[in-house]
Motif scaffolding. Structure first.
Motif, PDB file in Angstrom:
ATOM      1  N   THR A  36      -0.571  -3.394  -6.353  1.00  0.00           N
ATOM      2  CA  THR A  36      -1.854  -2.838  -5.918  1.00  0.00           C
ATOM      3  C   THR A  36      -2.764  -3.939  -5.387  1.00  0.00           C
ATOM      4  O   THR A  36      -3.461  -3.763  -4.374  1.00  0.00           O
ATOM      5  CB  THR A  36      -2.536  -2.107  -7.079  1.00  0.00           C
ATOM      6  N   ARG A  54       2.844  -2.479 -11.129  1.00  0.00           N
ATOM      7  CA  ARG A  54       1.888  -1.745 -10.300  1.00  0.00           C
ATOM      8  C   ARG A  54       0.619  -2.549 -10.032  1.00  0.00           C
ATOM      9  O   ARG A  54       0.097  -2.541  -8.905  1.00  0.00           O
ATOM     10  CB  ARG A  54       1.540  -0.405 -10.964  1.00  0.00           C
ATOM     11  N   ARG A  96       0.831  -1.207   0.000  1.00  0.00           N
ATOM     12  CA  ARG A  96       0.000   0.000   0.000  1.00  0.00           C
ATOM     13  C   ARG A  96       0.869   1.262   0.000  1.00  0.00           C
ATOM     14  O   ARG A  96       0.534   2.253  -0.648  1.00  0.00           O
ATOM     15  CB  ARG A  96      -0.936  -0.021   1.221  1.00  0.00           C
ATOM     16  N   THR A 107       2.346   1.839  -3.571  1.00  0.00           N
ATOM     17  CA  THR A 107       1.427   2.321  -4.603  1.00  0.00           C
ATOM     18  C   THR A 107       1.374   3.843  -4.667  1.00  0.00           C
ATOM     19  O   THR A 107       0.896   4.407  -5.653  1.00  0.00           O
ATOM     20  CB  THR A 107       0.006   1.773  -4.359  1.00  0.00           C
TER      21      THR A 107
END
Length: 245
Positions: A66, A62, A51, A54
């Motif tokens: 994520t 990504r 987290r 990101t």
């Protein structure tokens, strides 16, 4: 009556003319307990770390990161932590299985590695030495009876083998016979070149079992193989040295 020292004992000692050389107990506990715990902690830390990542402007993978960051429910965290625990345990067990274990007597040497146990009479051993971190035992033809990483310190290994009359060497007595493998170069038959080409692919793909099997195949053809960096080196068996030069 012959007695044996535990495989996990940190210092090999002869008892009743039997010496057992295995994983030092302290290292074994570190691996078998530490790796699963580390895996568990990583599993717990991964979602919060994902987290945080990101939020970075540039981030490879990504979508995957994520997804991991979205696992914030208790049951999801438990699953990720469990996966980390199992992964750590598998790494620990693999490390223990891959490590060479030995039992020495004045009459024979028993080697256990890769779920395989082999025995050779002491009289057939012509040399024992360390090649980097790997312990190597050669038979009377200079064939490698065993090669593998051993966790016992070198002085203790030398002391243990010498105490039973094995010919411990400070270096490979046949080191001068090795040649770097060059595909198609003279000195090797086509069959040996094919085996080494297949072994190169196995090493590149990190298929250790295939690489070991192909090294055994080379010994069946009359050649010993060792790795140095990314290169493969070969030599003829000592009795065949003159015929292959």
């Amino acid at each position: 009556m012959t007695s044996e020292e535990s495989l996990g004992s940190p210092v090999p000692l002869s008892k009743g003319r039997t010496t057992v050389l295995g994983y030092p107990r302290g290292d074994l506990l570190t691996i078998l307990i530490g790796m699963p715990v580390l895996g568990l902690l990583l599993g717990i830390a991964l979602p919060p770390l994902a987290r945080w990542l990101t939020g970075l402007p540039v981030l490879p993978w990504r979508d995957g990161i994520t997804f991991v960051g979205s696992l914030d429910k208790p049951w999801q965290t438990a699953i990720v932590s469990g996966v980390g625990l199992v992964a750590g345990l598998l790494i620990a067990v693999t490390e223990h299985v891959e490590t060479l274990k030995l039992r020495l007597t004045d009459q024979e040497l028993v080697a256990e590695q890769h779920d395989r146990t082999r025995t050779m009479e002491r009289a057939r051993v012509c040399a024992v030495f360390l090649d980097g971190k790997e312990l190597v035992v050669l038979d009377e033809t200079s064939r490698e009876f065993v090669r593998g990483v051993h966790k016992t310190p070198a002085p203790a290994l030398a002391r243990a083998f010498r105490s039973h009359g094995y010919p411990w060497q400070d270096a490979d007595p046949h080191a001068a016979l090795f040649h770097r493998w060059i595909p198609g170069a003279p000195g090797l038959p086509a069959e040996a070149h094919a085996v080494l080409a297949a072994r190169k692919a196995a090493l590149k793909n990190k298929v250790a079992e295939d690489a070991r099997d192909l090294a055994e195949t080379m010994q069946g053809l009359g050649y010993v193989v060792r790795d140095e960096g990314k290169g493969q080196y070969w030599r003829p068996l000592a009795g065949d040295a003159g015929g292959h030069q």
